[in-house]
Design a protein around this motif. Structure first.
Motif, PDB file in Angstrom:
ATOM      1  N   HIS A   1    -128.559 -35.552 101.774  1.00  0.00           N
ATOM      2  CA  HIS A   1    -129.869 -35.006 102.114  1.00  0.00           C
ATOM      3  C   HIS A   1    -129.739 -33.855 103.105  1.00  0.00           C
ATOM      4  N   ALA A   2    -128.895 -34.015 104.121  1.00  0.00           N
ATOM      5  CA  ALA A   2    -128.700 -32.932 105.094  1.00  0.00           C
ATOM      6  C   ALA A   2    -128.177 -31.678 104.403  1.00  0.00           C
ATOM      7  N   GLY A   3    -127.197 -31.828 103.550  1.00  0.00           N
ATOM      8  CA  GLY A   3    -126.622 -30.678 102.855  1.00  0.00           C
ATOM      9  C   GLY A   3    -127.584 -30.009 101.904  1.00  0.00           C
ATOM     10  N   CYS A   4    -128.293 -30.806 101.127  1.00  0.00           N
ATOM     11  CA  CYS A   4    -129.246 -30.269 100.154  1.00  0.00           C
ATOM     12  C   CYS A   4    -130.398 -29.553 100.852  1.00  0.00           C
ATOM     13  N   PHE A   5    -130.982 -30.214 101.849  1.00  0.00           N
ATOM     14  CA  PHE A   5    -132.098 -29.624 102.587  1.00  0.00           C
ATOM     15  C   PHE A   5    -131.693 -28.310 103.240  1.00  0.00           C
ATOM     16  N   THR A   6    -130.530 -28.287 103.872  1.00  0.00           N
ATOM     17  CA  THR A   6    -130.083 -27.098 104.594  1.00  0.00           C
ATOM     18  C   THR A   6    -129.877 -25.927 103.647  1.00  0.00           C
ATOM     19  N   MET A   7    -129.281 -26.189 102.498  1.00  0.00           N
ATOM     20  CA  MET A   7    -129.085 -25.119 101.515  1.00  0.00           C
ATOM     21  C   MET A   7    -130.436 -24.642 100.964  1.00  0.00           C
ATOM     22  N   LYS A   8    -131.347 -25.580 100.671  1.00  0.00           N
ATOM     23  CA  LYS A   8    -132.673 -25.201 100.172  1.00  0.00           C
ATOM     24  C   LYS A   8    -133.410 -24.366 101.211  1.00  0.00           C
ATOM     25  N   LEU A   9    -133.330 -24.750 102.488  1.00  0.00           N
ATOM     26  CA  LEU A   9    -133.982 -23.990 103.548  1.00  0.00           C
ATOM     27  C   LEU A   9    -133.446 -22.564 103.589  1.00  0.00           C
ATOM     28  N   SER A  10    -132.142 -22.403 103.428  1.00  0.00           N
ATOM     29  CA  SER A  10    -131.554 -21.066 103.420  1.00  0.00           C
ATOM     30  C   SER A  10    -132.133 -20.224 102.282  1.00  0.00           C
TER      31      SER A  10
ATOM     32  N   VAL B   1    -133.382 -30.568 112.643  1.00  0.00           N
ATOM     33  CA  VAL B   1    -132.910 -29.233 112.292  1.00  0.00           C
ATOM     34  C   VAL B   1    -132.890 -28.334 113.519  1.00  0.00           C
ATOM     35  N   LYS B   2    -131.787 -27.618 113.670  1.00  0.00           N
ATOM     36  CA  LYS B   2    -131.673 -26.572 114.685  1.00  0.00           C
ATOM     37  C   LYS B   2    -131.257 -25.312 113.944  1.00  0.00           C
ATOM     38  N   ALA B   3    -132.070 -24.269 114.078  1.00  0.00           N
ATOM     39  CA  ALA B   3    -131.805 -23.057 113.314  1.00  0.00           C
ATOM     40  C   ALA B   3    -131.908 -21.816 114.186  1.00  0.00           C
TER      41      ALA B   3
ATOM     42  N   PHE C   1    -135.730 -13.514 105.337  1.00  0.00           N
ATOM     43  CA  PHE C   1    -134.975 -13.852 106.545  1.00  0.00           C
ATOM     44  C   PHE C   1    -133.589 -14.370 106.182  1.00  0.00           C
ATOM     45  N   THR C   2    -132.606 -13.979 106.976  1.00  0.00           N
ATOM     46  CA  THR C   2    -131.244 -14.486 106.811  1.00  0.00           C
ATOM     47  C   THR C   2    -130.885 -15.280 108.059  1.00  0.00           C
ATOM     48  N   PRO C   3    -130.712 -16.577 107.915  1.00  0.00           N
ATOM     49  CA  PRO C   3    -130.379 -17.381 109.092  1.00  0.00           C
ATOM     50  C   PRO C   3    -128.979 -17.070 109.593  1.00  0.00           C
ATOM     51  N   THR C   4    -128.836 -17.064 110.915  1.00  0.00           N
ATOM     52  CA  THR C   4    -127.513 -16.982 111.517  1.00  0.00           C
ATOM     53  C   THR C   4    -126.821 -18.326 111.349  1.00  0.00           C
ATOM     54  N   SER C   5    -127.586 -19.394 111.587  1.00  0.00           N
ATOM     55  CA  SER C   5    -127.056 -20.747 111.394  1.00  0.00           C
ATOM     56  C   SER C   5    -128.201 -21.733 111.231  1.00  0.00           C
ATOM     57  N   ILE C   6    -127.925 -22.770 110.470  1.00  0.00           N
ATOM     58  CA  ILE C   6    -128.836 -23.912 110.325  1.00  0.00           C
ATOM     59  C   ILE C   6    -127.968 -25.156 110.439  1.00  0.00           C
ATOM     60  N   GLU C   7    -128.334 -26.042 111.352  1.00  0.00           N
ATOM     61  CA  GLU C   7    -127.629 -27.317 111.499  1.00  0.00           C
ATOM     62  C   GLU C   7    -128.639 -28.433 111.283  1.00  0.00           C
ATOM     63  N   THR C   8    -128.340 -29.325 110.347  1.00  0.00           N
ATOM     64  CA  THR C   8    -129.253 -30.421 110.042  1.00  0.00           C
ATOM     65  C   THR C   8    -128.527 -31.744 110.160  1.00  0.00           C
TER      66      THR C   8
END
Length: 136
Positions: free
Chosen positions: A54-63, A96-98, A71-78
């Motif tokens: 879930h963390a991996g899928c959500f983070t990629m979808k958010l990107s 999430v910290k982005a 927007f291009t995220p510098t980093s997303i940590e979930t």
């Protein structure tokens, strides 16, 4: 696209043990047992693997959602916390910290909600999904 993983279990539920192997072999006969699931034993467990998925899928979808909004995220940590209660997964909590240059709070929140609702793992769940998100 179809992906697979294989579980092998030997013995009883409490005294037995098993191993998991994924198609990519990232997990290759990775140990799991009653103790790794319900105590502090060595190995993984299904809830930990669901949390990682879930963390991996959500983070990629958010990107992807952020990219579509320009927007291009510098980093997303979930971090994902899966709650198992009385034999059922009752909650998936995403923390999430982005770091996203130039984004405003409203666009960030809308993007979080979009990813929360539309990542394929979220769609798989029949449970509460909640997110605590912060821009860093």
């Amino acid at each position: 696209m179809t992906r697979n993983a294989t579980a092998v279990w030997n013995g009883s539920g409490k005294e037995g043990n098993g191993h998991l192997t994924t198609q990519s072999t990232t997990l290759n006969q990775t140990q799991y047992s009653f103790n790794s699931r319900f105590a502090e034993g060595v190995g993984t467990n299904p809830e930990e693997l669901v949390a990682a998925a879930h963390a991996g899928c959500f983070t990629m979808k958010l990107s992807f959602v952020l990219g579509a909004a320009g927007f291009t995220p510098t980093s997303i940590e979930t971090k994902c916390e899966i709650t198992l209660d009385n034999g059922a997964i009752t909650k998936s909590h995403l923390i999430v910290k982005a770091s996203i240059p130039g984004i405003d709070a409203a666009t960030f929140e809308a993007s979080i909600k979009d990813a929360e609702a539309n990542c394929p793992i979220s769609k798989l769940f029949n449970t509460e999904i909640c997110t605590d998100a912060s821009l860093v």
